[in-house]
Design a protein around this motif. Sequence first.
Motif, short mmCIF file in Angstrom:
data_model
loop_
_atom_site.label_atom_id
_atom_site.label_comp_id
_atom_site.label_asym_id
_atom_site.label_seq_id
_atom_site.Cartn_x
_atom_site.Cartn_y
_atom_site.Cartn_z
N THR A 491 0.71 -1.16 0.32
CA THR A 491 -0.14 -0.30 -0.03
C THR A 491 0.86 1.40 -0.06
O THR A 491 0.69 2.24 -0.86
CB THR A 491 -0.94 -0.06 1.28
N VAL A 492 1.83 1.38 0.70
CA VAL A 492 2.88 2.25 0.98
C VAL A 492 3.44 2.62 -0.39
O VAL A 492 3.50 3.71 -0.87
CB VAL A 492 3.74 2.35 1.96
N ALA A 493 4.06 1.65 -1.23
CA ALA A 493 4.73 1.67 -2.21
C ALA A 493 3.84 2.04 -3.32
O ALA A 493 4.27 3.04 -4.21
CB ALA A 493 5.30 0.22 -2.58
N ALA A 494 2.61 1.91 -3.43
CA ALA A 494 1.40 2.27 -4.45
C ALA A 494 1.47 3.86 -4.28
O ALA A 494 1.32 4.75 -5.17
CB ALA A 494 0.44 1.64 -4.46
N GLU A 495 1.34 4.34 -3.08
CA GLU A 495 1.29 5.63 -2.71
C GLU A 495 2.48 6.59 -3.19
O GLU A 495 2.30 7.62 -3.61
CB GLU A 495 0.96 5.75 -1.31
N LEU A 496 3.63 5.74 -2.77
CA LEU A 496 5.04 6.55 -3.26
C LEU A 496 5.11 6.69 -4.85
O LEU A 496 5.37 7.88 -5.08
CB LEU A 496 6.01 5.74 -2.77
N ARG A 497 4.69 5.61 -5.35
CA ARG A 497 4.69 5.63 -6.97
C ARG A 497 3.86 6.78 -7.49
O ARG A 497 4.00 7.28 -8.47
CB ARG A 497 4.49 4.12 -7.42
N ARG A 498 2.51 6.70 -6.62
CA ARG A 498 1.46 7.70 -7.31
C ARG A 498 1.89 9.10 -7.12
O ARG A 498 1.67 10.10 -7.95
CB ARG A 498 0.38 7.32 -6.77
N SER A 538 -0.23 9.19 5.79
CA SER A 538 -0.66 9.31 7.03
C SER A 538 -2.28 9.34 7.20
O SER A 538 -2.91 9.07 8.18
CB SER A 538 -0.43 10.79 8.00
N HIS A 539 -2.91 9.63 6.01
CA HIS A 539 -4.34 9.64 6.03
C HIS A 539 -4.83 8.23 5.38
O HIS A 539 -6.02 7.84 5.10
CB HIS A 539 -4.73 10.58 4.92
N LEU A 540 -3.82 7.05 5.10
CA LEU A 540 -4.10 5.97 4.44
C LEU A 540 -4.54 4.92 5.70
O LEU A 540 -4.24 5.09 6.90
CB LEU A 540 -2.61 5.30 3.94
N THR A 541 -5.31 4.23 5.25
CA THR A 541 -5.99 3.07 6.20
C THR A 541 -5.85 1.74 5.44
O THR A 541 -6.43 1.51 4.38
CB THR A 541 -7.64 3.19 6.68
N GLY A 550 -5.16 -0.64 10.54
CA GLY A 550 -4.96 0.76 11.08
C GLY A 550 -4.10 1.88 10.17
O GLY A 550 -3.93 1.36 8.93
N SER A 551 -3.87 2.85 10.85
CA SER A 551 -3.24 3.89 10.07
C SER A 551 -1.81 3.76 9.72
O SER A 551 -1.19 2.76 10.78
CB SER A 551 -3.32 5.20 10.70
#
Length: 600
Positions: A491-498, A538-541, A550-551
């Motif tokens: 999930t974090v990797a997808a957010e960084l890539r985006r 920080s707003h990801l769940t 969790g966050s």
Amino acid sequence: MLCTALAGLIVVLAGALLAVTMQMHDNLGWLDHSSRVLRTANHALSSLRTAESGQRGFTLTRDPDFARAVGPALDTARRDAADLVNLTADKPEQNERARQLQALVAGRADTLEAAARLARSGQFDQARQSTASRHGLELMQLVEAKVNDLLLDERALAADRMAAVESLLRTIRWLVILGTPLTLLMLALVARSLIQRIRRPAGEMLAVMGELGAGHREARITGEMGSREFAQLASGYNAMADELQRAVANQAEAAESLKTANAALSRNADTLRERGEVIEILGGMAHRMQAARTDEELAAIIEVFVPRVLPQIPGALFVHNNSRNLLVPTATWGGLEQVQTGFAPEECWALRRGQSHFVDEAGSDIVCPHVGVWADHYHCEPLLAGGEVIGVLYLRGTVGTESRFRLAVLSENIASALVNHRLQRGLREQTIRDPLTGLFNRRYLEETLALEMARAARSGAPLTVVMCDVDHFKRFNDEFGHDAGDQVLQTVAAELRRRFRDGDVVCRFGGEEFVVIAPATEVSILRARVEEVREAVSHLTVRQGERALGSVTMSFGLATWAPDMDREGIALLKAADAALYAAKREGRNRVAIDPQALAA
């Protein structure tokens, strides 16, 4: 023969990779099993200590709140001890330790329950005597010693299994390193063999024709042609030569027969020369396509050579995109400008039928939906490999009978090159991508960082690196398991890539750490972008199926390359890592900048 060897090589490589992957899967399963043994043993010991503390508290203070924890904790300790016996069934020595531990846990639990019963009945003096007895202490020491023996052996097993996984990873790397150039070499040999099989019969035909032109009327083509088309040409030529010889014997018809034979010979010679030229062009095209590394290079080669093979016929190459199931334009030539941005395979009758589809004039055949306004004058040639759709050649105009051979050989060459290019790209992606997150791996990071530092040294442009990791990542593994930890990383990797721009290189450095290379970017500008990324994370769940994990928060460290740093990137990464740890010390979920970068 070469094609069979190539296919065998690919099968062997695929089989080896599959076997190694299956072994790795088994070893990872055993690693998870060892983790469960370690957690269960520690939990059993912790539960027993909790029960012991509750019983002592109740005996000393007579507060019933302490007594409530004794029973559940003892039940948990007994259950964990029983689970350890089941979990270690595959290892006799460990299983024997687990059974001994189960007996010790049961003995200690019985003494604690007896003391608790005395206290509940009001006999606190007897309960304190039981609690203070040395027998309980000795039992507890035996339990702890047995747990430590079991944990030491299980950790050794886990270390051996991890070493096996690392060995398998090295095997996969060598398979890719050795298999890729060997496959490319075999492909080059196949292409060379194909060119030779065409040149040899063409040369033999031209040589025999030269002999006939020099007056040797008995000259015939007798060698193996290697293909049905050349065999038909040779047969036609020999029949023509026989007819010419008979015509010379028959003086009455010699003049007319000689004219006919010369005309046919000229046509055949022109055809052979034309095909020889086409084969020469296609050979150069195939050699360059084999060496192409990017889609843009492949498109440029096609745009240069296709007009030489099919002159004055504008067209476009559409390549099948598997993920979108669309034919997308890759190359255009002959001044063709307006083409579809993409269409489904069902919109082309050539792909539906698996053969050429063309319309010479309005109403002569059904029109493909993707053609548009040029519906009365076009030709579609499907590109297939093993029944799979590779692409389609779209030609705006009429392909005459004399050009069908050119089109057939051209289509085979392009289809083969596209398949080879797709295979090369897939192998390259496997070597530079992290399989869990899809981000670039550490090997690609090191190569790219060295290249970008060299560019920064030449141009004087800034180069900034971001190192970041997930705060309290171990909590996800401990509370939800390693699968949940993997979900957090994905999930974090997808957010960084985006969130980062296309020019930034986002890599997985290892574990829960990530590195972003930002060429030509000042640290002050990049900091604002990183703050946006941090806020978004920080707003990801994070969710794993129906379960919310969790966050998530992340800490970031920024550093800028300086000319006095090494060219391998070690100093730059250390500076970014130091900034990251500064962010951790300041409370996590924040961005810190290397002081040297601020001074610059």
